[in-house]
Enzyme design. Sequence first.
Site, PDB file in Angstrom:
ATOM      1  N   SER A  25       0.839  -1.204   0.000  1.00  9.42           N
ATOM      2  CA  SER A  25       0.000   0.000   0.000  1.00  9.42           C
ATOM      3  C   SER A  25       0.867   1.244   0.000  1.00  9.42           C
ATOM      4  CB  SER A  25      -0.861  -0.024   1.261  1.00  9.42           C
ATOM      5  OG  SER A  25      -1.454   1.231   1.478  1.00  9.42           O
ATOM      6  N   TYR A  39      -1.748  -0.815  11.006  1.00  9.11           N
ATOM      7  CA  TYR A  39      -2.040  -1.465   9.715  1.00  9.11           C
ATOM      8  C   TYR A  39      -0.926  -1.133   8.709  1.00  9.11           C
ATOM      9  CZ  TYR A  39      -3.568  -1.380   4.904  1.00  9.11           C
ATOM     10  OH  TYR A  39      -3.587  -1.508   3.544  1.00  9.11           O
ATOM     11  N   LYS A  97       2.157  -3.562   6.668  1.00 10.53           N
ATOM     12  CA  LYS A  97       2.517  -3.612   5.241  1.00 10.53           C
ATOM     13  C   LYS A  97       4.019  -3.328   5.083  1.00 10.53           C
ATOM     14  CE  LYS A  97      -1.428  -4.634   3.426  1.00 10.53           C
ATOM     15  NZ  LYS A  97      -1.649  -5.861   2.674  1.00 10.53           N
TER      16      LYS A  97
HETATM   17  C1  UD1 Z   1      -6.728   4.505   3.615  1.00 16.31           C
HETATM   18  C2  UD1 Z   1      -5.551   3.971   4.338  1.00 16.31           C
HETATM   19  C3  UD1 Z   1      -4.674   3.240   3.356  1.00 16.31           C
HETATM   20  C4  UD1 Z   1      -5.465   2.188   2.617  1.00 16.31           C
HETATM   21  C5  UD1 Z   1      -6.631   2.842   1.914  1.00 16.31           C
HETATM   22  C6  UD1 Z   1      -7.499   1.813   1.223  1.00 16.31           C
HETATM   23  C7  UD1 Z   1      -3.926   5.215   5.823  1.00 16.31           C
HETATM   24  C8  UD1 Z   1      -3.568   6.532   6.425  1.00 16.31           C
HETATM   25  N1  UD1 Z   1      -4.934   5.133   4.992  1.00 16.31           N
HETATM   26  O1  UD1 Z   1      -6.286   5.520   2.727  1.00 16.31           O
HETATM   27  O2  UD1 Z   1      -3.636   2.644   4.029  1.00 16.31           O
HETATM   28  O3  UD1 Z   1      -4.666   1.523   1.689  1.00 16.31           O
HETATM   29  O4  UD1 Z   1      -7.407   3.515   2.902  1.00 16.31           O
HETATM   30  O5  UD1 Z   1      -8.325   2.427   0.283  1.00 16.31           O
HETATM   31  O6  UD1 Z   1      -3.280   4.271   6.149  1.00 16.31           O
HETATM   32  N2  UD1 Z   1     -12.657  10.822   3.941  1.00 16.31           N
HETATM   33  C9  UD1 Z   1     -13.709  11.617   4.352  1.00 16.31           C
HETATM   34  N3  UD1 Z   1     -14.820  11.006   4.876  1.00 16.31           N
HETATM   35  C10 UD1 Z   1     -14.920   9.649   5.001  1.00 16.31           C
HETATM   36  C11 UD1 Z   1     -13.843   8.844   4.560  1.00 16.31           C
HETATM   37  C12 UD1 Z   1     -12.717   9.463   4.051  1.00 16.31           C
HETATM   38  O7  UD1 Z   1     -13.659  12.846   4.265  1.00 16.31           O
HETATM   39  O8  UD1 Z   1     -15.951   9.162   5.508  1.00 16.31           O
HETATM   40  C13 UD1 Z   1     -11.476  11.475   3.354  1.00 16.31           C
HETATM   41  C14 UD1 Z   1     -10.181  11.224   4.123  1.00 16.31           C
HETATM   42  O9  UD1 Z   1     -10.012  12.180   5.127  1.00 16.31           O
HETATM   43  C15 UD1 Z   1      -9.150  11.317   2.992  1.00 16.31           C
HETATM   44  C16 UD1 Z   1      -9.900  10.793   1.765  1.00 16.31           C
HETATM   45  O10 UD1 Z   1     -11.279  10.915   2.072  1.00 16.31           O
HETATM   46  O11 UD1 Z   1      -8.791  12.650   2.763  1.00 16.31           O
HETATM   47  C17 UD1 Z   1      -9.600   9.346   1.436  1.00 16.31           C
HETATM   48  O12 UD1 Z   1      -9.806   8.570   2.618  1.00 16.31           O
HETATM   49  P1  UD1 Z   1      -9.873   6.964   2.577  1.00 16.31           P
HETATM   50  O13 UD1 Z   1     -10.779   6.527   1.493  1.00 16.31           O
HETATM   51  O14 UD1 Z   1     -10.156   6.483   3.952  1.00 16.31           O
HETATM   52  O15 UD1 Z   1      -8.411   6.536   2.107  1.00 16.31           O
HETATM   53  P2  UD1 Z   1      -6.972   6.915   2.739  1.00 16.31           P
HETATM   54  O16 UD1 Z   1      -7.069   7.405   4.132  1.00 16.31           O
HETATM   55  O17 UD1 Z   1      -6.260   7.755   1.739  1.00 16.31           O
END
Ligand code: UD1
Length: 354
Positions: free
Chosen positions: A137, A163, A167
């Site tokens: 990842s 997590y 990885k």
């Molecule tokens: C996360 C994990 C990553 C993993 C990936 C799988 C971390 C820090 N992050 O990535 O390891 O491989 O998921 O897809 O280890 N957001 C919102 N509202 C929500 C959900 C997300 O605003 O309900 C925003 C988050 O703040 C971020 C973006 O959307 O800015 C993407 O979030 P998310 O889909 O959870 O992915 P990551 O955090 O980038």
Amino acid sequence: MNDNEKTEIFVTGGAGYVGSHSILELLKNGYSVVAVDNFSNSKPGKDQTMPESLKRVQCLAGKELTFYEVDLLNKDSLKQIFQKHTFSCVVHFAALKAVGESCRVPLDYYRNNVGGSVNLLEVMQEFNVKRIVFSSSATVYGVPLYLPIDETHPVGSTCTNPYGRTKYFIEEILKDVSKSEKGWSVILLRYFNPVGAHESGIIGEDPHGVPNNLMPYISQVAVGRLKELMVFGNDYDTVDGTGVRDFIHVMDLAEGHVSAVKEILTAEFKGCTAYNLGTGKGYSVLEVIKAFEDACSVKIPYIIVDRRDGDVDSIYADVSLAEKCLGWKSKRSLKQMCEDTWRWQSKNPIGFRT
Ligand code: UD1
């Protein structure tokens, strides 16, 4: 029978989101697949033998695969499978992957992800199967020092959660193993943010409980399972203040796995190499919401809330190495990612239970 049909690929965590889409592409490319899963994040089919996701994969591929319910922590069951088959290569997806949960129960993550991988490698070594494509990842990069991020960027030191560290640790274990004796070939695939679904809408992502990730959350709001999206922070140093990520269509990712398998099966490939699998382009949370609304003609109600711990401003990939060495490049647009997510979600509002 073509050459690929004689090539048996062992896939761990095959019932899950990226695993199931990748198996479909492996089957379509003529490979034989033996998959295992412990059902920790997937559903068994009605007769308890084959996961529903993989039953559907067989229909889409018009071809069968072999499935065993196995937990990687059970080494004896793993050995029994290696006794029955002759694998050319392993594609290792099986892992727990919820960031928040990993902070609450880190030992579960270390036992399952790291312990399971060590078991798998020991069995591979015993049966002289020494090629492995590992589902890593972009989280291993932690807080980016520069963008776009390439494979030479430091890894590990700024990982924000257990997590991510599993990885990173597994990558390090694989590097050590590949150096320890001749014959090991290792490809580390560092995924950015996989989203979307197969264009048929027949398979897709089916998270247990409330989704942690953005796209499944949006699609569950769209389908009425959740009331509104919470946007985690709008004061980041980005185009509109919301987080920027490199979203990649899961079918592009699946094709990336086939390219990696083809590469690792060549006589020339040796040692251990990491490749980024992303699009190279970042989109903000608000841009994704807008794209989803436009592509699917649905309204996504949202509120802005505090930042989520461990989130970074922006991260997106330099994808030139995968293009140069694997001959792979993502093809699908954000619009397609949204349309395909919506097709899957609207056809299967409660996932594989429908
Ligand atoms: C996360 C994990 C990553 C993993 C990936 C799988 C971390 C820090 N992050 O990535 O390891 O491989 O998921 O897809 O280890 N957001 C919102 N509202 C929500 C959900 C997300 O605003 O309900 C925003 C988050 O703040 C971020 C973006 O959307 O800015 C993407 O979030 P998310 O889909 O959870 O992915 P990551 O955090 O980038």
